[in-house]
Design an enzyme around this catalytic site. Structure first.
Site, PDB file in Angstrom:
ATOM      1  N   CYS A   1      -9.330   9.736  19.635  1.00 53.69           N
ATOM      2  CA  CYS A   1      -8.879   8.541  20.360  1.00 53.69           C
ATOM      3  C   CYS A   1     -10.013   7.522  20.420  1.00 53.69           C
ATOM      4  O   CYS A   1     -11.075   7.806  20.975  1.00 53.69           O
ATOM      5  CB  CYS A   1      -8.432   8.898  21.772  1.00 53.69           C
TER       6      CYS A   1
ATOM      7  N   GLY B   1       0.832   6.876   9.924  1.00 51.74           N
ATOM      8  CA  GLY B   1       0.171   5.580   9.812  1.00 51.74           C
ATOM      9  C   GLY B   1       1.086   4.562   9.152  1.00 51.74           C
ATOM     10  O   GLY B   1       1.266   4.561   7.942  1.00 51.74           O
TER      11      GLY B   1
END
Ligand SMILES: Cc1cc2nc3c(=O)[nH]c(=O)nc-3n(C[C@H](O)[C@H](O)[C@H](O)COP(=O)(O)O)c2cc1C
Length: 328
Positions: free
Chosen positions: A151, A263
């Site tokens: 993250c 993605g």
């Protein structure tokens, strides 16, 4: 179908005639997980998956990946947390979540009712935090954990994913506390993603999820300030699809382990790109924010694509990219 059950054979029924669509089998094997189809939600973009299940078509998905849960609840970063860019978004959510205790008490029982396999994303600031979180949450009805070591929106968020040795520490700590399937979510913000992935697999991870968001930035020119609270954020959406695809291809070429591709995927054709380069499953992220039924639509789209090719098993498409000789 839940995880770890035998896959159904290709749709049975009357033999193909002029009007009958050819039989199609979308089931895939992702390491130890057998899924009805390869479409998952990406962590943090679909809540806990239990909101308005009739509108999202959640039951059609292969798996739901929950938003990342940490041992303690987190309030997340101050606003603004989202900023739209020409072909994607920058986010700085900062792992807002209810914490493991409330997750187990209030969220898990609802998740178990949804139908698809449930993969719980966990995070932490130290390897032992990841392990503790998994210990608190693991139990019946869960298919796997996804370790979010990547993250970009919290302090030390990228520490583990930028070094093979640090990534290995997280997997080692978690593996010593659970036998459940583990997938590690990798960061694209590294020079050599495969070396980080290899370290995770060597410590007992069952597969890799690639990729988390790309570090990005936007500036408020009038105020001469970064738009996002931590100056930088994570870029996602169609803008990153070719970049993410390239990372998945690189992992598939260099490692022989299950890969979940993520993605910028919006259409079934996008998903097929990731499958062809070697992903065994895919996740839909930012596209959910515009259309929460995007994942369910993708399942249908993949079915249609396979039918148009004359039917068969989707898993036979995985890793079948034809590469030019010059690639070496
Ligand atoms: C609003 C938002 C929140 C996210 N939260 C998480 C999260 O909690 N955990 C995680 O592993 N990834 C998180 N991600 C990253 C996504 O799961 C995904 O890896 C990334 O967005 C790339 O996929 P996409 O282009 O399809 O969105 C988040 C992404 C967005 C846009």
């Amino acid at each position: 179908m839940s995880a770890q059950q035998p896959a159904p054979a290709a749709e049975s029924g009357p033999k193909k005639t002029g009007c009958q669509p050819p039989p199609v089998d979308l089931s895939v094997q992702v390491g130890p997980l057998r899924l009805d189809n390869p479409v998952m939600t990406a962590s943090g973009t679909f809540g806990y998956g239990d909101e308005h299940p009739d509108l999202t078509g959640v039951s059609a998905l292969g798996a739901v990946v929950t938003k990342t849960t940490t041992v303690e609840p987190r309030a997340g970063n101050p606003p603004p947390r989202l900023f739209e860019t020409p072909a994607g978004i920058l986010n700085s959510i900062g792992l807002q979540n209810v914490g493991a205790e409330v997750f187990v008490r209030d969220v898990l029982p609802r998740l178990r009712e949804l139908g698809p396999a449930i993969i719980v994303s966990v995070g932490g600031s130290r390897p032992q935090d990841f392990a503790h979180c998994v210990e608190l949450i693991q139990g019946d009805g869960l298919a796997a954990f996804e370790l979010n070591i990547s993250c970009p929106n919290v302090a030390s968020g990228l520490e583990f994913s930028r070094s093979p040795a640090e990534a290995a520490k997280v997997v080692r700590a978690v593996r010593s506390r659970t036998d459940m399937p583990l997938f590690v979510k990798l960061s694209p913000n590294v020079t050599d993603i495969a070396s980080v992935g290899r370290a995770c697999i060597e410590e007992g991870a069952d597969g890799l999820t690639a990729v988390n968001t790309f570090l990005g930035m936007a500036v408020d020119v009038e105020r001469r300030r970064p738009v996002l609270p931590r100056s930088v954020g994570g870029l996602s959406g169609p803008a990153i699809r070719p970049l993410a695809l390239c990372r998945v291809w690189e992992l598939a070429r260099r490692l022989s382990c299950p890969i979940i591709g993520v993605g910028g995927i919006v259409t079934a054709r996008d998903a097929m790109e990731f499958l062809l380069v070697g992903a065994s499953a895919i996740q839909v992220g930012t596209a959910n924010l515009r259309d929460p039924s995007r994942g369910a639509r993708l399942v249908e789209g993949l079915r249609e694509m396979l039918r148009a090719k004359g039917g068969g098993r989707l898993r036979d498409q995985i890793g079948t990219l034809r590469t030019p000789l010059s690639e070496g």
